[in-house]
Design an enzyme around this catalytic site. Structure first.
Site, short mmCIF file in Angstrom:
data_model
loop_
_atom_site.label_atom_id
_atom_site.label_comp_id
_atom_site.label_asym_id
_atom_site.label_seq_id
_atom_site.Cartn_x
_atom_site.Cartn_y
_atom_site.Cartn_z
N LYS A 1 -45.11 28.98 52.75
CA LYS A 1 -44.43 29.40 51.51
C LYS A 1 -43.85 28.20 50.76
O LYS A 1 -44.07 28.03 49.57
CB LYS A 1 -43.29 30.38 51.85
CG LYS A 1 -42.30 30.60 50.73
CD LYS A 1 -41.29 31.65 51.05
CE LYS A 1 -39.94 31.17 51.49
NZ LYS A 1 -39.15 30.40 50.51
N ARG B 1 -35.53 31.00 43.87
CA ARG B 1 -34.90 29.69 43.69
C ARG B 1 -35.91 28.69 43.10
O ARG B 1 -35.57 27.85 42.29
CB ARG B 1 -34.41 29.23 45.06
CG ARG B 1 -33.99 27.81 45.18
CD ARG B 1 -32.58 27.61 44.70
NE ARG B 1 -32.16 26.23 44.84
CZ ARG B 1 -31.10 25.75 44.24
NH1 ARG B 1 -30.34 26.50 43.48
NH2 ARG B 1 -30.75 24.49 44.40
N PRO C 1 -26.13 24.56 43.97
CA PRO C 1 -26.09 23.97 42.62
C PRO C 1 -27.42 23.29 42.27
O PRO C 1 -28.28 23.13 43.13
CB PRO C 1 -24.97 22.94 42.73
CG PRO C 1 -24.88 22.60 44.18
CD PRO C 1 -25.34 23.80 44.94
N ASP D 1 -27.27 20.32 40.22
CA ASP D 1 -26.86 19.06 39.59
C ASP D 1 -27.81 17.91 39.93
O ASP D 1 -28.12 17.07 39.07
CB ASP D 1 -25.42 18.71 40.02
CG ASP D 1 -25.25 18.68 41.53
OD1 ASP D 1 -25.74 19.60 42.21
OD2 ASP D 1 -24.66 17.72 42.05
N LEU D 2 -28.31 17.88 41.16
CA LEU D 2 -29.19 16.76 41.55
C LEU D 2 -30.52 16.83 40.80
O LEU D 2 -31.10 15.80 40.42
CB LEU D 2 -29.45 16.78 43.07
CG LEU D 2 -28.21 16.65 43.96
CD1 LEU D 2 -28.56 16.84 45.43
CD2 LEU D 2 -27.56 15.27 43.76
N ASP E 1 -33.57 26.66 58.07
CA ASP E 1 -34.26 27.95 57.97
C ASP E 1 -34.52 28.59 59.35
O ASP E 1 -34.88 29.76 59.42
CB ASP E 1 -35.60 27.79 57.22
CG ASP E 1 -35.38 27.61 55.73
OD1 ASP E 1 -34.24 27.77 55.26
OD2 ASP E 1 -36.36 27.29 55.03
C1 UD1 Z 1 -35.44 24.30 50.19
C2 UD1 Z 1 -36.22 25.42 50.85
C3 UD1 Z 1 -35.31 26.27 51.70
C4 UD1 Z 1 -34.57 25.39 52.70
C5 UD1 Z 1 -33.89 24.21 52.02
C6 UD1 Z 1 -33.30 23.21 53.00
C7 UD1 Z 1 -38.00 25.91 49.29
C8 UD1 Z 1 -38.59 26.87 48.31
N1 UD1 Z 1 -36.81 26.24 49.80
O1 UD1 Z 1 -34.45 24.89 49.36
O2 UD1 Z 1 -36.12 27.22 52.39
O3 UD1 Z 1 -33.58 26.16 53.35
O4 UD1 Z 1 -34.84 23.49 51.20
O5 UD1 Z 1 -34.26 22.75 53.87
O6 UD1 Z 1 -38.60 24.91 49.62
N2 UD1 Z 1 -27.81 20.66 46.63
C9 UD1 Z 1 -26.88 20.20 45.73
N3 UD1 Z 1 -27.28 19.99 44.44
C10 UD1 Z 1 -28.56 20.20 44.03
C11 UD1 Z 1 -29.50 20.67 44.96
C12 UD1 Z 1 -29.10 20.88 46.26
O7 UD1 Z 1 -25.72 20.00 46.05
O8 UD1 Z 1 -28.86 19.99 42.84
C13 UD1 Z 1 -27.41 20.92 48.02
C14 UD1 Z 1 -27.53 22.39 48.41
O9 UD1 Z 1 -26.40 23.13 48.01
C15 UD1 Z 1 -27.68 22.30 49.91
C16 UD1 Z 1 -28.45 21.00 50.11
O10 UD1 Z 1 -28.31 20.27 48.89
O11 UD1 Z 1 -26.41 22.20 50.51
C17 UD1 Z 1 -29.92 21.18 50.40
O12 UD1 Z 1 -30.51 22.01 49.44
P1 UD1 Z 1 -32.02 21.80 48.98
O13 UD1 Z 1 -32.69 20.85 49.91
O14 UD1 Z 1 -32.03 21.47 47.52
O15 UD1 Z 1 -32.64 23.24 49.18
P2 UD1 Z 1 -33.69 23.99 48.27
O16 UD1 Z 1 -34.63 23.02 47.67
O17 UD1 Z 1 -32.98 24.94 47.39
#
Ligand code: UD1
Length: 438
Positions: free
Chosen positions: A22, A92, A122, A124-125, A323
């Site tokens: 997925k 997402r 969030p 923001d990144l 996950d």
């Molecule tokens: C992806 C996966 C999800 C998995 C996660 C972590 C997909 C479709 N989903 O989600 O199944 O659980 O990786 O392995 O691939 N964060 C920020 N700011 C941002 C983006 C993220 O603070 O702009 C934080 C998040 O709140 C979290 C951490 O970074 O605490 C990791 O999130 P991220 O790796 O971005 O997860 P996803 O890409 O949403």
């Protein structure tokens, strides 16, 4: 309301095939809009998140069709850049169309994305990385008279009153991106935009999940120039043309890990075809320490009792995947001895603990730490009615219910359908008694 009914309490025996990934399918489908030629994605799982992504592609003007496990996407007629509707809010990964649309046509309008309620999530990144490459953003309330509505494909769309992201990047250029934390989605968005930018982009402290490597492999097959410099550094040199390609997705390491943990929880012997060994080092090491035997042909044997684990800590890849945290919790509930789980990726990912407690599990949670008292020799999980709090939590409940005495009803099936093709088929192939009731 659809729910699962499971008569548990027996070991699992049988053979299953692990579905396609997925988390690789979603960014690769977004990457299909970069370039005009048709792309064919094989081994694409038949799950709700993929169906929602195909709807988004059609909304943008692409041809997006499925024939069994193969998906065809032709983005030659992509001319729209606005994404709206339930699909985009539900998943997402709709946020990945931000980088892809900026790369393709320099404009994007989309809602803030949804997904599982596992933390604040969030973006923001994502925004900061794309800004480095020349994107400009404004937040906009969705009103029926907004400029973007008049200008884009939204004239017929219902207006939601929600806040949406409006992005423009007349000229994308290369840049240096450093992520404060290695976000999977933000790394993917940066790659999607950088592939079409002028010049070279260097992404430091990038996430290095196997699904990002798959996205890079897909783009490289299409003609992109991408290299991994050091462990967490990716260099992307922009290119003007990407070609059509046929690509086969790898097996889903999270689904595989979940079924390994199901065998661990229930005991028995299961053969898994397509088990992606190389992508599961951290979970396999822990499962072996818990007493499981995993052979090279994908045969897994679980003698009970399972041994407890002092502490499992989730972390970005190559660490133990967040996950699999809920499925691991379900397994440790029936182990001999006490275990701890420390969740370091998402702050709100212990919601499954409450549901497992209803089944008799002894779990205490405090902030990001869960303490689990294994029930072996000291009680057992018992069937009752529970509700899936999110996708992986729902899968963990199916696992616990298969090991529990008596019958369990699991509500919230729609969460599970987001990521599992047919969890009933897979569990039945392992000999479980499980039904989807509508
Ligand atoms: C992806 C996966 C999800 C998995 C996660 C972590 C997909 C479709 N989903 O989600 O199944 O659980 O990786 O392995 O691939 N964060 C920020 N700011 C941002 C983006 C993220 O603070 O702009 C934080 C998040 O709140 C979290 C951490 O970074 O605490 C990791 O999130 P991220 O790796 O971005 O997860 P996803 O890409 O949403």
């Amino acid at each position: 309301m659809a729910y699962l009914e499971i008569a548990g309490g027996r070991p699992l025996y049988g053979e299953i095939t692990v579905q396609g990934s997925k988390n690789a399918a979603l960014p690769i489908l977004a990457a299909c809009i970069l370039g005009e030629g048709p792309c064919e994605i094989e081994n694409c799982p038949q799950i709700q998140d993929v169906e929602d992504t195909l709807s988004i592609l059609r909304m943008l003007g692409c041809r997006a069709e499925r024939s069994g496990h193969t998906v065809f996407v032709d983005a030659a007629r992509l001319e729209r850049y606005s994404i709206y509707g339930a699909e985009a809010i539900r998943i997402r990964s709709s946020i990945l169309f931000l980088g892809a649309l900026l790369g393709r046509i320099g404009k994007a309008v989309l809602p803030y994305p949804g997904g599982c309620a596992i933390g604040s999530r969030p973006i923001d990144l994502h925004l900061k990385a794309l800004e480095t490459l020349g994107a400009q953003f404004s937040a906009q309330q969705d009103t029926c008279f907004s400029d973007s509505r008049a200008e884009t494909n939204e004239r017929e769309a219902p207006f939601t009153g929600q806040c949406r992201i409006c992005a423009r990047a007349p000229e994308l250029h290369g840049g240096s991106i450093f992520f404060a934390m290695p976000s999977v989605g933000a790394t993917e968005n940066a790659i999607l935009a950088a592939v079409c930018a002028d010049g070279t982009t260097v992404i430091e402290n990038a996430a290095m999940e196997p699904e990002i490597a798959e996205l890079c492999d897909f783009l490289k097959l299409r003609g992109a120039t991408i290299s991994w410099e050091e462990e967490r550094t990716i260099r992307v040199t922009g290119t003007k043309r990407l070609s059509p390609v046929r690509y086969r997705l790898h097996a889903d390491r999270i689904v595989a890990g979940n079924y390994l943990l199901a065998a661990a929880t229930c005991g028995g012997c299961v053969r898994m075809r397509n088990l992606p060994f190389g992508l599961l080092d951290a979970p396999l090491a822990i499962l072996r320490a818990m007493g499981m035997t995993i052979e090279e042909d994908g045969t897994v044997r679980a003698g009970l009792p399972l041994t407890a684990v002092e502490e499992v800590t989730t972390a970005p890849y190559p660490g133990f995947p967040t996950d699999l945290q809920s499925p691991m919790m379900a397994a440790l509930c029936v182990a001999r001895g006490n275990s701890r789980i420390r969740e370091t990726v998402f702050e709100n990912r212990f919601l499954t603990a409450r549901q497992l407690q209803k089944m008799g599990a002894r779990i205490e949670t405090e902030k990001n730490l869960a303490r689990i008292e294994g029930l072996w020799g000291n009680g057992q999980l018992c069937g009752t009615s529970v509700t899936a709090p999110d996708l992986r939590g729902g899968a963990a409940l199916v696992q616990a219910a298969s090991a529990a005495a008596g019958r369990t009803r699991i509500y919230g099936y729609e969460y599970i359908a987001r990521g599992y093709e047919d969890i009933c088929r897979d569990y039945r192939n392992m000999g479980a008694e499980i039904y989807l009731r509508e």
